[in-house]
Write a protein that holds these residues in place. Sequence first.
Motif, short mmCIF file in Angstrom:
data_model
loop_
_atom_site.label_atom_id
_atom_site.label_comp_id
_atom_site.label_asym_id
_atom_site.label_seq_id
_atom_site.Cartn_x
_atom_site.Cartn_y
_atom_site.Cartn_z
N ARG A 332 0.89 -1.45 -0.19
CA ARG A 332 0.03 0.30 -0.50
C ARG A 332 1.01 1.15 -0.36
O ARG A 332 0.21 2.38 -0.68
N ARG A 333 1.99 1.10 0.85
CA ARG A 333 3.00 2.26 0.85
C ARG A 333 3.01 2.51 -0.86
O ARG A 333 3.35 3.38 -0.77
N ARG A 334 3.32 1.52 -1.01
CA ARG A 334 4.16 1.48 -2.16
C ARG A 334 3.83 2.17 -4.13
O ARG A 334 4.26 2.99 -4.65
N ARG A 338 3.38 5.42 -6.18
CA ARG A 338 3.60 5.29 -7.09
C ARG A 338 2.72 6.51 -7.80
O ARG A 338 2.57 7.16 -8.97
N GLN A 339 1.42 6.28 -6.96
CA GLN A 339 0.43 7.50 -7.59
C GLN A 339 0.61 8.89 -7.01
O GLN A 339 0.50 9.11 -8.40
N ARG A 340 1.54 9.20 -6.18
CA ARG A 340 2.71 10.11 -6.63
C ARG A 340 2.45 10.61 -7.36
O ARG A 340 2.74 11.55 -8.07
N TRP A 341 3.79 9.96 -7.57
CA TRP A 341 4.62 10.00 -8.85
C TRP A 341 4.46 10.12 -10.12
O TRP A 341 3.84 11.48 -10.87
N ILE A 342 2.60 9.48 -10.43
CA ILE A 342 1.42 9.11 -11.45
C ILE A 342 1.23 10.87 -11.54
O ILE A 342 1.05 11.87 -12.92
N ALA A 343 0.76 11.49 -10.25
CA ALA A 343 0.24 12.53 -10.63
C ALA A 343 1.55 13.86 -10.95
O ALA A 343 0.59 14.94 -10.81
N GLY A 344 2.00 13.83 -10.39
CA GLY A 344 3.52 14.62 -10.07
C GLY A 344 3.67 15.01 -12.08
O GLY A 344 5.01 16.04 -12.07
N LYS A 346 5.19 12.18 -13.44
CA LYS A 346 6.53 10.67 -13.89
C LYS A 346 8.07 11.06 -14.31
O LYS A 346 8.50 10.83 -15.41
N LYS A 347 8.40 12.52 -13.60
CA LYS A 347 9.49 13.00 -13.61
C LYS A 347 10.54 12.20 -13.24
O LYS A 347 10.60 11.54 -11.97
N ILE A 348 11.76 11.68 -13.54
CA ILE A 348 12.63 11.92 -12.92
C ILE A 348 13.50 12.74 -12.35
O ILE A 348 13.26 14.17 -12.70
N GLY A 349 13.72 13.17 -10.75
CA GLY A 349 14.22 14.08 -10.04
C GLY A 349 13.19 14.91 -9.48
O GLY A 349 13.40 15.26 -8.97
N GLU A 350 12.39 13.46 -8.79
CA GLU A 350 10.84 13.70 -8.63
C GLU A 350 11.41 13.97 -6.50
O GLU A 350 12.78 13.15 -6.52
N SER A 351 11.17 14.51 -6.12
CA SER A 351 11.21 14.60 -4.96
C SER A 351 10.49 12.99 -3.67
O SER A 351 9.41 13.27 -4.23
N GLU A 352 11.86 12.91 -2.94
CA GLU A 352 10.98 11.01 -2.63
C GLU A 352 10.47 11.92 -1.20
O GLU A 352 9.53 11.60 -0.88
N PHE A 353 10.43 13.15 -0.92
CA PHE A 353 9.48 13.72 1.25
C PHE A 353 8.21 13.66 -0.44
O PHE A 353 6.94 13.64 0.16
N TYR A 354 8.06 14.44 -1.08
CA TYR A 354 7.11 14.43 -1.51
C TYR A 354 6.27 13.50 -1.91
O TYR A 354 4.56 13.08 -1.66
N LEU A 355 7.38 12.52 -2.88
CA LEU A 355 6.19 10.86 -2.74
C LEU A 355 5.71 9.60 -1.80
O LEU A 355 5.49 8.98 -1.78
N ARG A 356 6.69 9.80 -0.64
CA ARG A 356 6.47 9.57 0.96
C ARG A 356 5.14 10.37 1.52
O ARG A 356 5.32 9.34 2.29
N GLY A 357 4.46 11.14 0.74
CA GLY A 357 3.02 12.18 1.53
C GLY A 357 3.21 12.73 2.58
O GLY A 357 2.58 13.61 3.27
N GLY A 358 4.80 13.68 1.70
CA GLY A 358 5.14 14.69 2.37
C GLY A 358 4.18 16.35 2.53
O GLY A 358 3.07 16.06 1.55
N GLU A 359 3.61 16.73 3.55
CA GLU A 359 2.73 17.42 2.88
C GLU A 359 3.27 19.14 1.91
O GLU A 359 2.30 19.58 1.21
#
Length: 399
Positions: A332-334, A338-344, A346-359
């Motif tokens: 579920r975390r994974r 993924r859904q955040r990465w798609i919503a953002g 699908k960028k290379i160099g995306e922020s893990e803080f954002y991908l892990r649910g950061g505010e």
Amino acid sequence: MTVADGEPAAAVPASNPQDNQTSDPKPSENPMDATESKPVAQPADSLDDLGLPNSAADGLVTKPFPKPLEGVQPEPPAQLTPEQNSKYEQVLKEVSSWTKVPVSLAKGAEERPLTDDDRMFLTRECLLRYLRATKWNVSDAVKRLRNTLAWRRDYIGDKLTPEYISIENETGKQVILGYDIHGRPCHYLIPSNQNTKTSPRQIEHLVFMLERVIDIMPPGQESLTLVIDFNQTKSGQNATISQAKQTLDFLQNHYPERLGRALVINIPWYINAFLKVIWPFIDPVTQKKLIFNDDLRKHVPPQQLMADVGGDVKFEYRHSDYWPALTKLAERRREAYRQRWIAGGKKIGESEFYLRGGEERATTETTAPTGEQQLEEKLEKLAVDNDKAAETTPTASAS
């Protein structure tokens, strides 16, 4: 923790706790009954149905904790210098140009198109980890990133499933439980619970568990804490020299900067001798992260630390409870990641803080402003101040 070289072992039916169920009941003759019996779909990041504990206060614990204790926060990331940021931009530009990567590390291996999984792996923090591991050498970082993508395609791929790995963890020789004082997930290695003979699947087990540790890291955290307890370990239950070298190789080459701390306790004399042999193969930076026979309560909050190693958590490993819970928590975390990465986008160099649910949609490391940028900021501020002053100054009446 034991791992081995050699050819893959013959396929062994994995013991999956989810398979140990009674046969399905006969379908209801009433279509309405069948409809009502369907489970309610859970959001990708919902954990309410898993019944996960949060701390020692929950009594006997048989499942993993889904998050750190309230108030536990990762250490703030290092600020990048202008030079470091420039090197990051160079690496980002290079990996963003990739269209194909090899399917393995074998010489002359076929190259295939970059996949979404490859792109999602190449986060901002990932590129920075490889730069730090190569002492900010751009070409070395790019080479190692490409090698890791090839290794992951070949070694992990779709092969390391919970069903395949399950038998290795039936006795709880590896456990992911709790978070340290900086929010790092704790990954326990307990050699005395060894239950299988030496085989390639033992190394695959370690890789599988490392991937699950990464899945459940909280926003702002990118490293883990290893807790290695040699209590009651007998000679022959620990890794061989060959296994240790192989493990160090993939950890240092394909999981750089992932180890935050390694807490090693209850070391018998023969393990001391073993450590002396493999010590030269351990990277000097990694050596500094190893802490021996210390009070673990100084590093992990007692409310999330196993009682067996000095904490308050009464933990009992029950494979039929723990394994499905860990599997679903990680899945579920994974999926949320993924859904955040798609919503953002699908960028290379995306922020893990954002991908892990950061505010906030922000990178976890910032760049120190250059002298030119500082001058521009001061000029902009001065212009704003002048505008405000002009607005508040009374004008003379026309004669």
